[in-house]
Write a protein that holds these residues in place. Structure first.
Motif, mmCIF file in Angstrom:
data_model
loop_
_atom_site.group_PDB
_atom_site.id
_atom_site.type_symbol
_atom_site.label_atom_id
_atom_site.label_comp_id
_atom_site.label_asym_id
_atom_site.label_seq_id
_atom_site.Cartn_x
_atom_site.Cartn_y
_atom_site.Cartn_z
ATOM 1 N N PHE A 116 0.811 -1.224 0.000
ATOM 2 C CA PHE A 116 0.000 0.000 0.000
ATOM 3 C C PHE A 116 0.839 1.266 0.000
ATOM 4 N N CYS A 117 2.158 1.119 -0.086
ATOM 5 C CA CYS A 117 3.049 2.274 0.070
ATOM 6 C C CYS A 117 3.775 2.590 -1.235
ATOM 7 N N GLY A 159 9.126 9.208 6.795
ATOM 8 C CA GLY A 159 9.287 9.514 5.378
ATOM 9 C C GLY A 159 9.682 8.263 4.623
ATOM 10 N N GLY A 161 11.671 5.072 3.469
ATOM 11 C CA GLY A 161 12.624 4.130 4.041
ATOM 12 C C GLY A 161 12.203 3.549 5.373
ATOM 13 N N GLU A 162 12.949 2.539 5.785
ATOM 14 C CA GLU A 162 12.709 1.870 7.063
ATOM 15 C C GLU A 162 13.870 2.251 7.992
ATOM 16 N N SER A 193 9.375 5.343 13.475
ATOM 17 C CA SER A 193 8.291 4.462 13.022
ATOM 18 C C SER A 193 8.895 3.282 12.285
ATOM 19 N N THR A 194 8.454 2.094 12.650
ATOM 20 C CA THR A 194 9.021 0.907 12.002
ATOM 21 C C THR A 194 7.938 -0.082 11.596
ATOM 22 N N SER A 195 8.257 -0.841 10.563
ATOM 23 C CA SER A 195 7.365 -1.914 10.141
ATOM 24 C C SER A 195 7.501 -3.109 11.057
ATOM 25 N N SER A 216 4.057 0.054 12.612
ATOM 26 C CA SER A 216 3.066 -0.004 11.532
ATOM 27 C C SER A 216 2.469 -1.399 11.507
ATOM 28 N N HIS A 218 -1.274 -2.506 10.943
ATOM 29 C CA HIS A 218 -2.255 -2.655 9.854
ATOM 30 C C HIS A 218 -3.083 -3.934 9.904
ATOM 31 N N GLU A 258 0.244 1.947 14.356
ATOM 32 C CA GLU A 258 -0.348 2.639 13.209
ATOM 33 C C GLU A 258 -1.155 1.622 12.407
ATOM 34 N N TYR A 291 -5.985 6.138 4.839
ATOM 35 C CA TYR A 291 -5.193 5.635 3.707
ATOM 36 C C TYR A 291 -5.101 6.697 2.605
ATOM 37 N N ASN A 292 -3.933 6.855 2.074
ATOM 38 C CA ASN A 292 -3.736 7.779 0.957
ATOM 39 C C ASN A 292 -3.516 6.967 -0.307
ATOM 40 N N CYS A 335 1.291 10.283 4.197
ATOM 41 C CA CYS A 335 1.874 8.968 4.515
ATOM 42 C C CYS A 335 1.800 8.034 3.325
ATOM 43 N N GLY A 336 2.904 7.431 3.017
ATOM 44 C CA GLY A 336 2.895 6.389 1.993
ATOM 45 C C GLY A 336 2.890 6.908 0.578
HETATM 46 N N1 SAH Z 1 9.067 2.230 7.196
HETATM 47 C C1 SAH Z 1 8.521 2.879 8.323
HETATM 48 C C2 SAH Z 1 8.287 4.378 8.154
HETATM 49 C C3 SAH Z 1 7.693 4.889 6.859
HETATM 50 S S1 SAH Z 1 5.984 4.695 6.566
HETATM 51 C C4 SAH Z 1 7.246 2.200 8.772
HETATM 52 O O1 SAH Z 1 6.795 1.300 8.076
HETATM 53 O O2 SAH Z 1 6.732 2.522 9.829
HETATM 54 C C5 SAH Z 1 5.102 5.706 7.657
HETATM 55 C C6 SAH Z 1 3.685 5.210 7.929
HETATM 56 O O3 SAH Z 1 2.839 5.377 6.785
HETATM 57 C C7 SAH Z 1 3.636 3.729 8.258
HETATM 58 O O4 SAH Z 1 2.782 3.496 9.336
HETATM 59 C C8 SAH Z 1 3.051 3.131 6.982
HETATM 60 O O5 SAH Z 1 2.456 1.898 7.228
HETATM 61 C C9 SAH Z 1 2.093 4.195 6.576
HETATM 62 N N2 SAH Z 1 1.685 4.144 5.163
HETATM 63 C C10 SAH Z 1 2.359 3.624 4.130
HETATM 64 N N3 SAH Z 1 1.657 3.805 2.987
HETATM 65 C C11 SAH Z 1 0.527 4.450 3.324
HETATM 66 C C12 SAH Z 1 -0.573 4.945 2.578
HETATM 67 N N4 SAH Z 1 -0.635 4.813 1.257
HETATM 68 N N5 SAH Z 1 -1.544 5.576 3.261
HETATM 69 C C13 SAH Z 1 -1.481 5.753 4.588
HETATM 70 N N6 SAH Z 1 -0.460 5.311 5.330
HETATM 71 C C14 SAH Z 1 0.536 4.672 4.716
#
Ligand code: SAH
Length: 344
Positions: A116-117, A159, A161-162, A193-195, A216, A218, A258, A291-292, A335-336
């Motif tokens: 989704f990113c 932003g 990256g992880e 923020s981490t996955s 993160s 989900h 998140e 969600y974006n 986000c994303g």
């Molecule tokens: N890699 C790190 C930080 C970057 S993403 C992480 O995963 O946490 C920052 C946040 O945006 C994360 O919670 C991610 O799951 C969320 N995200 C990613 N794509 C998105 C989207 N299209 N819409 C909303 N949130 C999204």
């Protein structure tokens, strides 16, 4: 030529000794670089012209600077930050009534594959250097002063990256950003923020940095999570939970989960129950992120009703839940959405 900011203070001292200069000069240079975020050797006014010239023969400074800034109708600003090798990352300034938050990148692209990113589609090109992370923060601090008349107040590593995959540099950048003689940011206003990479979460807990942690999530159902975040197959949810418990035990800081609600993916009672069961295991709260869209149809079915149900059920279960409004979506700054896209 070598970037002078790649040197530690000790290395700088050694260099000064080699060229027959006093060691305290090294500290002066280091302060210009890291406390004042100076990008020009020539402007180090407490050094003699001779010494500045000598330094310039050996070193350069490669600032990461905004190549392009877009402004959203809601005040959010997105910077395309040009790096010395021509690559670009994005960082976002998010203003509210009282705060300015910087959303900074830790890598060029990303090696994870969250479906989704948008950043995931870029692949990882390389890790950001310490200076490149600090420059993003200093840039947004300057913009905040210029446009909103106040300094930067918060930083989120959300932003590109992880952050856990560029662990060493992210930790060093946080140390530099929080140094009182530099930007002097409070670590309590910084969120990593981490996955979810359990080993790294534990390591970060041991650093004693006092930053906040967001995970993160989900989906708290393994099968669904693995489907939408395929890399997570290597990191089962129970291992992530172990590391979060360790985090809380070591830092005393609660964890933020998140979570996006997607119709047809996690908008059912089974998912809500699993989430409640999961977050009950560690002191935590839940941020429901809007969600974006990034053009992946399967995630496009937003269900406000299901979001409301999540909020109701979580609240009933005694779990703090916040609904996060999306910011800067009109300029792909939400986000994303960070994918080095500057125009359509
Ligand atoms: N890699 C790190 C930080 C970057 S993403 C992480 O995963 O946490 C920052 C946040 O945006 C994360 O919670 C991610 O799951 C969320 N995200 C990613 N794509 C998105 C989207 N299209 N819409 C909303 N949130 C999204």
């Amino acid at each position: 030529m070598r970037d002078i900011r790649a040197l530690s203070l000790d290395e700088l001292k050694d260099f000064f000794a080699e060229i027959g200069e006093k060691p305290f000069r090294a500290k002066q240079v280091y302060d210009w670089l890291w406390s004042k975020n100076l990008h020009s050797i020539d402007e180090m006014t407490n050094l003699s012209k001779d010494l500045r010239d000598k330094l310039s023969q050996y070193f350069t400074i490669n600032p990461a600077a905004a190549d392009f800034t877009q402004k959203s109708t809601d005040g959010t600003m997105k910077n395309a930050v040009k790096l010395h090798d021509g690559l670009t990352v994005e960082s976002v300034l998010i203003p509210t009534e009282t705060r300015t938050t910087a959303c900074v990148s830790s890598q060029v692209g990303c090696s994870l594959n969250c479906e989704f990113c948008a950043t995931a589609k870029l692949k990882r090109m390389r890790n950001l250097e310490v200076a490149e992370i600090v420059d993003q923060v200093a840039l947004i601090d300057r913009q905040s002063k210029e446009y909103f008349d106040r300094p930067l107040s918060n930083i989120v590593f959300m932003g590109m990256g992880e952050p856990m995959m560029n662990y060493k540099n992210v930790v060093e950048a946080i140390r530099k950003i929080t140094k009182p003689e530099g930007l002097g940011m409070s670590p309590r206003r910084i969120t990593v923020s981490t996955s979810g990479i359990p080993k790294m979460i534990k390591m970060l807990a041991d650093e004693d940095l006092k930053v906040k942690l967001a995970l993160s999530l989900h989906s708290a159902i393994e099968e669904t999570r693995n489907e939408i975040m395929p890399f997570s197959e290597k990191f089962p949810l129970h291992e992530i939970m172990d590391s979060l418990k360790y985090w809380y035990q070591k830092t005393g800081n609660i964890v933020t989960f998140e979570y996006c609600v997607w119709g047809g993916i996690n908008d059912n009672d089974e998912h809500i129950k699993a989430l409640i069961k999961y977050c009950r295991q560690v002191p935590s709260k839940v941020n429901l992120i809007q969600y974006n869209p990034i053009g992946e149809g399967k995630f496009d079915h937003r269900s406000i009703e299901s979001e409301e149900k999540y909020v109701r059920e979580l609240t009933k279960a005694g779990i703090t839940v916040m609904v996060r409004r999306s910011r800067g979506a009109d300029i792909d700054a939400a986000c994303g959405q960070l994918a080095n896209k500057t125009s359509d």
